[in-house]
Design a protein around this motif. Structure first.
Motif, PDB file in Angstrom:
ATOM      1  N   HIS A  21     -10.292 -22.813 -18.802  1.00  0.00           N
ATOM      2  CA  HIS A  21      -9.367 -22.378 -17.766  1.00  0.00           C
ATOM      3  C   HIS A  21      -8.080 -23.196 -17.846  1.00  0.00           C
ATOM      4  O   HIS A  21      -8.115 -24.424 -17.898  1.00  0.00           O
ATOM      5  N   ILE A  22      -6.938 -22.491 -17.841  1.00  0.00           N
ATOM      6  CA  ILE A  22      -5.624 -23.112 -17.904  1.00  0.00           C
ATOM      7  C   ILE A  22      -4.849 -22.739 -16.652  1.00  0.00           C
ATOM      8  O   ILE A  22      -4.798 -21.564 -16.280  1.00  0.00           O
ATOM      9  N   VAL A  23      -4.250 -23.730 -15.999  1.00  0.00           N
ATOM     10  CA  VAL A  23      -3.484 -23.502 -14.773  1.00  0.00           C
ATOM     11  C   VAL A  23      -2.019 -23.814 -15.016  1.00  0.00           C
ATOM     12  O   VAL A  23      -1.679 -24.899 -15.493  1.00  0.00           O
ATOM     13  N   PHE A  24      -1.163 -22.845 -14.688  1.00  0.00           N
ATOM     14  CA  PHE A  24       0.280 -23.064 -14.666  1.00  0.00           C
ATOM     15  C   PHE A  24       0.681 -23.423 -13.244  1.00  0.00           C
ATOM     16  O   PHE A  24       0.459 -22.657 -12.307  1.00  0.00           O
ATOM     17  N   ASP A  25       1.252 -24.610 -13.095  1.00  0.00           N
ATOM     18  CA  ASP A  25       1.598 -25.190 -11.799  1.00  0.00           C
ATOM     19  C   ASP A  25       3.027 -24.789 -11.461  1.00  0.00           C
ATOM     20  O   ASP A  25       3.992 -25.366 -11.971  1.00  0.00           O
ATOM     21  N   GLU A  26       3.157 -23.789 -10.579  1.00  0.00           N
ATOM     22  CA  GLU A  26       4.469 -23.250 -10.232  1.00  0.00           C
ATOM     23  C   GLU A  26       4.776 -23.509  -8.758  1.00  0.00           C
ATOM     24  O   GLU A  26       3.902 -23.359  -7.908  1.00  0.00           O
ATOM     25  N   ARG A  27       6.008 -23.898  -8.462  1.00  0.00           N
ATOM     26  CA  ARG A  27       6.409 -24.247  -7.100  1.00  0.00           C
ATOM     27  C   ARG A  27       7.468 -23.253  -6.620  1.00  0.00           C
ATOM     28  O   ARG A  27       8.421 -22.958  -7.347  1.00  0.00           O
TER      29      ARG A  27
END
Length: 218
Positions: free
Chosen positions: A140-146
């Motif tokens: 699992h890969i998470v893209f951390d977007e704000r």
């Protein structure tokens, strides 16, 4: 630690998640890093969805996307202090990935892709969205977007429900379109699930949008 506002002024950035050490650049890693990157995975910003004319119109809904909300509305004239989303992101990865041990080739390829995706971050995606980090656990890969909301939202539960409805097919379609075939192939080959974690300045937990490898065909 996050950059929380202490004087009432809304901070403009968050501190990204702490990345693990990058893997050595072997020949196999270099190949993956050349063909798989942030662009290939088609990151999308919330500003592109035209909040005021699309995601912001719903007044009903909620469902699973409203679970755990701290604030029910958002006023840019009186925003809450920014919290650090990192604990929620790590908790999510632990929940979906567990402690699965990957074969060496899969771990090496995923680590290399994540390391390459971090190059050049933070990256502004549109007027309200910034990609600040990429991390992974297992497959699992998470893209951390704000997301920095700049307009009033009276019903955040409905907004989140509509965001899931609209953004999920959009993100899946971008990753699976012909120009991103190598990204889709990477996901299928290593059974990788992509997560977009959108942390908003509304004081609520991140909104997670899942793109599993099966969405891009067999």
């Amino acid at each position: 630690m996050s950059d929380n506002g202490q004087s009432g002024e809304q901070p403009k950035t968050w501190t990204p998640m702490t990345p693990p050490p990058a893997p050595p650049a072997t020949g196999q890693n270099l190949l993956v890093r050349l063909v798989i990157g942030v662009g290939a995975l088609a990151i999308m910003g919330f500003g592109l969805m035209q909040m005021g004319e699309g995601l912001g119109l719903l007044t009903g809904g909620g469902g699973a996307s409203s679970a755990g909300l701290v604030n029910r509305s958002f006023d840019p004239a009186n925003p809450p202090p920014l919290a650090d989303p990192a604990p929620a992101l790590f908790a999510h990865l632990q929940k979906v990935a567990g402690n699965e041990q990957l074969p060496p080739d899969a771990k090496q390829a995923i680590d290399a892709m994540v390391a390459e995706s971090r190059t050049g971050l933070p990256q502004r995606l549109d007027e309200i969205t910034t990609l600040v980090g990429v991390t992974s656990q297992g497959r699992h890969i998470v893209f951390d977007e704000r997301v920095m909301f700049n307009t009033r939202i009276d019903n955040l539960a409905a907004w989140r429900a509509n965001a899931l409805k609209q953004m999920t097919p959009s993100l899946t379609g971008k990753i699976c379109e012909p120009g991103n075939e190598r990204a889709a192939q990477f996901m299928r080959q290593y059974n990788v699930t992509i997560w977009h974690a959108y942390s908003m300045n509304d004081g609520n937990p991140p909104l997670f949008i899942e793109v599993p490898p099966q969405q891009c065909g067999g």
